[in-house]
Design a protein around this motif. Structure first.
Motif, PDB file in Angstrom:
ATOM      1  N   MET A   1       0.806  -1.197   0.000  1.00 28.17           N
ATOM      2  CA  MET A   1       0.000   0.000   0.000  1.00 28.17           C
ATOM      3  C   MET A   1       0.851   1.264   0.000  1.00 28.17           C
ATOM      4  O   MET A   1       0.511   2.212  -0.675  1.00 28.17           O
ATOM      5  CB  MET A   1      -0.903   0.028   1.236  1.00 28.17           C
ATOM      6  N   VAL A   2       1.914   1.257   0.761  1.00 27.21           N
ATOM      7  CA  VAL A   2       2.767   2.427   0.852  1.00 27.21           C
ATOM      8  C   VAL A   2       3.382   2.708  -0.503  1.00 27.21           C
ATOM      9  O   VAL A   2       3.497   3.858  -0.933  1.00 27.21           O
ATOM     10  CB  VAL A   2       3.850   2.223   1.945  1.00 27.21           C
ATOM     11  N   LYS A   3       3.727   1.646  -1.220  1.00 25.27           N
ATOM     12  CA  LYS A   3       4.333   1.831  -2.537  1.00 25.27           C
ATOM     13  C   LYS A   3       3.352   2.494  -3.506  1.00 25.27           C
ATOM     14  O   LYS A   3       3.744   3.362  -4.280  1.00 25.27           O
ATOM     15  CB  LYS A   3       4.786   0.475  -3.085  1.00 25.27           C
ATOM     16  N   ILE A   4       2.085   2.116  -3.465  1.00 27.27           N
ATOM     17  CA  ILE A   4       1.076   2.696  -4.355  1.00 27.27           C
ATOM     18  C   ILE A   4       0.861   4.170  -4.024  1.00 27.27           C
ATOM     19  O   ILE A   4       0.782   5.011  -4.928  1.00 27.27           O
ATOM     20  CB  ILE A   4      -0.260   1.918  -4.246  1.00 27.27           C
ATOM     21  N   ASN A   5       0.791   4.515  -2.726  1.00 19.68           N
ATOM     22  CA  ASN A   5       0.627   5.921  -2.347  1.00 19.68           C
ATOM     23  C   ASN A   5       1.815   6.758  -2.792  1.00 19.68           C
ATOM     24  O   ASN A   5       1.651   7.887  -3.246  1.00 19.68           O
ATOM     25  CB  ASN A   5       0.411   6.051  -0.839  1.00 19.68           C
ATOM     26  N   GLU A   6       3.028   6.221  -2.642  1.00 18.96           N
ATOM     27  CA  GLU A   6       4.223   6.934  -3.114  1.00 18.96           C
ATOM     28  C   GLU A   6       4.182   7.101  -4.632  1.00 18.96           C
ATOM     29  O   GLU A   6       4.568   8.138  -5.167  1.00 18.96           O
ATOM     30  CB  GLU A   6       5.488   6.184  -2.699  1.00 18.96           C
ATOM     31  N   TYR A   7       3.717   6.060  -5.320  1.00 21.89           N
ATOM     32  CA  TYR A   7       3.635   6.111  -6.776  1.00 21.89           C
ATOM     33  C   TYR A   7       2.623   7.175  -7.220  1.00 21.89           C
ATOM     34  O   TYR A   7       2.882   7.925  -8.163  1.00 21.89           O
ATOM     35  CB  TYR A   7       3.236   4.734  -7.336  1.00 21.89           C
ATOM     36  N   LEU A   8       1.482   7.238  -6.498  1.00 24.79           N
ATOM     37  CA  LEU A   8       0.462   8.219  -6.839  1.00 24.79           C
ATOM     38  C   LEU A   8       0.956   9.651  -6.619  1.00 24.79           C
ATOM     39  O   LEU A   8       0.562  10.575  -7.334  1.00 24.79           O
ATOM     40  CB  LEU A   8      -0.812   7.980  -6.029  1.00 24.79           C
ATOM     41  N   GLU A   9       1.826   9.851  -5.639  1.00 23.16           N
ATOM     42  CA  GLU A   9       2.345  11.184  -5.330  1.00 23.16           C
ATOM     43  C   GLU A   9       3.622  11.516  -6.104  1.00 23.16           C
ATOM     44  O   GLU A   9       4.143  12.621  -5.985  1.00 23.16           O
ATOM     45  CB  GLU A   9       2.602  11.294  -3.826  1.00 23.16           C
ATOM     46  N   SER A  10       4.132  10.590  -6.888  1.00 23.42           N
ATOM     47  CA  SER A  10       5.406  10.802  -7.590  1.00 23.42           C
ATOM     48  C   SER A  10       5.297  11.765  -8.775  1.00 23.42           C
ATOM     49  O   SER A  10       6.299  12.288  -9.245  1.00 23.42           O
ATOM     50  CB  SER A  10       5.964   9.462  -8.081  1.00 23.42           C
ATOM     51  N   GLY A  11       4.095  11.980  -9.305  1.00 20.82           N
ATOM     52  CA  GLY A  11       3.937  12.892 -10.439  1.00 20.82           C
ATOM     53  C   GLY A  11       3.869  12.186 -11.779  1.00 20.82           C
ATOM     54  O   GLY A  11       3.715  12.839 -12.818  1.00 20.82           O
ATOM     55  N   ILE A  12       3.976  10.869 -11.761  1.00 19.26           N
ATOM     56  CA  ILE A  12       3.924  10.123 -13.015  1.00 19.26           C
ATOM     57  C   ILE A  12       2.519  10.184 -13.616  1.00 19.26           C
ATOM     58  O   ILE A  12       2.363  10.289 -14.838  1.00 19.26           O
ATOM     59  CB  ILE A  12       4.389   8.668 -12.798  1.00 19.26           C
TER      60      ILE A  12
ATOM     61  N   GLU B   1       7.425   4.678 -18.464  1.00 19.77           N
ATOM     62  CA  GLU B   1       6.478   5.125 -17.444  1.00 19.77           C
ATOM     63  C   GLU B   1       5.044   4.786 -17.831  1.00 19.77           C
ATOM     64  O   GLU B   1       4.244   4.396 -16.988  1.00 19.77           O
ATOM     65  CB  GLU B   1       6.616   6.641 -17.227  1.00 19.77           C
ATOM     66  N   ILE B   2       4.730   4.906 -19.113  1.00 19.80           N
ATOM     67  CA  ILE B   2       3.381   4.573 -19.573  1.00 19.80           C
ATOM     68  C   ILE B   2       3.099   3.092 -19.377  1.00 19.80           C
ATOM     69  O   ILE B   2       2.035   2.703 -18.886  1.00 19.80           O
ATOM     70  CB  ILE B   2       3.204   4.983 -21.055  1.00 19.80           C
ATOM     71  N   GLU B   3       4.058   2.251 -19.744  1.00 21.14           N
ATOM     72  CA  GLU B   3       3.872   0.807 -19.585  1.00 21.14           C
ATOM     73  C   GLU B   3       3.694   0.437 -18.109  1.00 21.14           C
ATOM     74  O   GLU B   3       2.832  -0.374 -17.756  1.00 21.14           O
ATOM     75  CB  GLU B   3       5.052   0.057 -20.190  1.00 21.14           C
ATOM     76  N   GLU B   4       4.510   1.040 -17.250  1.00 18.58           N
ATOM     77  CA  GLU B   4       4.413   0.771 -15.815  1.00 18.58           C
ATOM     78  C   GLU B   4       3.046   1.223 -15.276  1.00 18.58           C
ATOM     79  O   GLU B   4       2.399   0.513 -14.511  1.00 18.58           O
ATOM     80  CB  GLU B   4       5.543   1.486 -15.075  1.00 18.58           C
ATOM     81  N   LEU B   5       2.590   2.403 -15.701  1.00 19.06           N
ATOM     82  CA  LEU B   5       1.307   2.928 -15.244  1.00 19.06           C
ATOM     83  C   LEU B   5       0.153   2.033 -15.685  1.00 19.06           C
ATOM     84  O   LEU B   5      -0.746   1.730 -14.895  1.00 19.06           O
ATOM     85  CB  LEU B   5       1.096   4.352 -15.775  1.00 19.06           C
ATOM     86  N   LEU B   6       0.165   1.609 -16.932  1.00 17.10           N
ATOM     87  CA  LEU B   6      -0.918   0.750 -17.425  1.00 17.10           C
ATOM     88  C   LEU B   6      -0.937  -0.595 -16.701  1.00 17.10           C
ATOM     89  O   LEU B   6      -2.003  -1.144 -16.425  1.00 17.10           O
ATOM     90  CB  LEU B   6      -0.788   0.553 -18.934  1.00 17.10           C
TER      91      LEU B   6
ATOM     92  N   LEU C   1       0.112  -1.087 -13.538  1.00 13.03           N
ATOM     93  CA  LEU C   1      -0.395  -0.818 -12.193  1.00 13.03           C
ATOM     94  C   LEU C   1      -1.884  -0.477 -12.217  1.00 13.03           C
ATOM     95  O   LEU C   1      -2.617  -0.820 -11.290  1.00 13.03           O
ATOM     96  CB  LEU C   1       0.385   0.326 -11.541  1.00 13.03           C
ATOM     97  N   LYS C   2      -2.335   0.157 -13.276  1.00  9.16           N
ATOM     98  CA  LYS C   2      -3.745   0.534 -13.396  1.00  9.16           C
ATOM     99  C   LYS C   2      -4.640  -0.706 -13.450  1.00  9.16           C
ATOM    100  O   LYS C   2      -5.711  -0.731 -12.853  1.00  9.16           O
ATOM    101  CB  LYS C   2      -3.932   1.383 -14.665  1.00  9.16           C
ATOM    102  N   SER C   3      -4.172  -1.725 -14.156  1.00 13.42           N
ATOM    103  CA  SER C   3      -4.992  -2.937 -14.271  1.00 13.42           C
ATOM    104  C   SER C   3      -5.024  -3.741 -12.968  1.00 13.42           C
ATOM    105  O   SER C   3      -5.989  -4.445 -12.703  1.00 13.42           O
ATOM    106  CB  SER C   3      -4.474  -3.819 -15.408  1.00 13.42           C
ATOM    107  N   SER C   4      -3.986  -3.615 -12.139  1.00 13.23           N
ATOM    108  CA  SER C   4      -3.942  -4.412 -10.907  1.00 13.23           C
ATOM    109  C   SER C   4      -4.367  -3.633  -9.655  1.00 13.23           C
ATOM    110  O   SER C   4      -4.705  -4.244  -8.644  1.00 13.23           O
ATOM    111  CB  SER C   4      -2.538  -4.993 -10.702  1.00 13.23           C
ATOM    112  N   HIS C   5      -4.334  -2.300  -9.696  1.00 12.14           N
ATOM    113  CA  HIS C   5      -4.673  -1.494  -8.515  1.00 12.14           C
ATOM    114  C   HIS C   5      -5.774  -0.498  -8.863  1.00 12.14           C
ATOM    115  O   HIS C   5      -5.563   0.411  -9.668  1.00 12.14           O
ATOM    116  CB  HIS C   5      -3.443  -0.739  -7.994  1.00 12.14           C
TER     117      HIS C   5
ATOM    118  N   ALA D   1      -7.390   7.482  -9.292  1.00 10.41           N
ATOM    119  CA  ALA D   1      -6.612   8.726  -9.285  1.00 10.41           C
ATOM    120  C   ALA D   1      -6.433   9.256 -10.705  1.00 10.41           C
ATOM    121  O   ALA D   1      -6.505  10.476 -10.954  1.00 10.41           O
ATOM    122  CB  ALA D   1      -5.259   8.489  -8.626  1.00 10.41           C
ATOM    123  N   LEU D   2      -6.241   8.343 -11.653  1.00  9.77           N
ATOM    124  CA  LEU D   2      -6.078   8.742 -13.052  1.00  9.77           C
ATOM    125  C   LEU D   2      -7.382   9.346 -13.586  1.00  9.77           C
ATOM    126  O   LEU D   2      -7.355  10.377 -14.281  1.00  9.77           O
ATOM    127  CB  LEU D   2      -5.671   7.525 -13.888  1.00  9.77           C
ATOM    128  N   ALA D   3      -8.518   8.767 -13.237  1.00  9.14           N
ATOM    129  CA  ALA D   3      -9.808   9.302 -13.670  1.00  9.14           C
ATOM    130  C   ALA D   3     -10.047  10.681 -13.074  1.00  9.14           C
ATOM    131  O   ALA D   3     -10.555  11.592 -13.757  1.00  9.14           O
ATOM    132  CB  ALA D   3     -10.927   8.344 -13.275  1.00  9.14           C
TER     133      ALA D   3
END
Length: 167
Positions: free
Chosen positions: A1-12, A25-30, A32-36, A42-44
């Motif tokens: 959970m901490v990793k996801i919150n840090e990722y959301l606040e990273s600016g990506i 970054e796009i591949e990583e985001l997509l 994470l988007k499908s699994s979390h 947050a993206l919406a």
């Protein structure tokens, strides 16, 4: 959970929404988007915020803009494609740039009917008058040059005669 919150606040997410994210970054985001679902939510929210900002800051086009665009599109539809003849006898249709196929021409060909300049009739007369006046002035210049030369010779002869008389 901490990793996801840090990722959301990273600016990506912001860079993805603005279109400045790298391919990795796009591949990583997509992924994470499908699994979390938090990433998807947050993206919406970011996309909705960006859309509201764009709507708020949008400038309405002039009222007749759509009519002009529609008239140009109708004219393009009515215009038959230009046929080009290659070395063979078979005509080939010139392709128009097509955004769906990803093709676009880099240059626009401009062809005139002839290699001569077109000028209005009044300018033809003006150019003709300037040409004729130029010839007339040239003739006067030559005439007065020869007259001046003849006069200078007469002056020289008169000076010689006066010197010979004084002596």
């Amino acid at each position: 959970m901490v990793k996801i919150n840090e990722y959301l606040e990273s600016g990506i997410l912001e860079s993805y929404v603005l279109g400045s994210a790298s391919k990795a970054e796009i591949e990583e985001l997509l992924a994470l988007k499908s699994s979390h679902p938090q990433v998807e939510e947050a993206l919406a929210i970011l996309e909705a915020d960006l859309e509201r900002i764009a709507e708020h800051m949008a400038i309405a086009p002039p009222p007749n803009t759509w009519a002009k665009i529609e008239a140009n599109m109708n004219e393009l539809v009515k215009t038959p494609p230009k046929m080009e003849y290659l070395i063979g006898d078979e005509p080939v249709e010139r392709s128009r740039p097509n955004s769906r196929s990803g093709r676009s021409e880099q240059f626009i060909e401009v062809e005139g009917e002839s290699g001569h300049m077109r000028i209005r009739k009044i300018w033809r007369w003006v150019f003709a008058a300037v040409f004729v006046l130029g010839k007339i002035f040239l003739a006067f210049a030559i005439y007065y040059y020869l007259e001046n030369k003849h006069t200078q010779e007469e002056i020289q002869q008169l000076k010689l005669e006066m010197r010979s008389m004084r002596k």
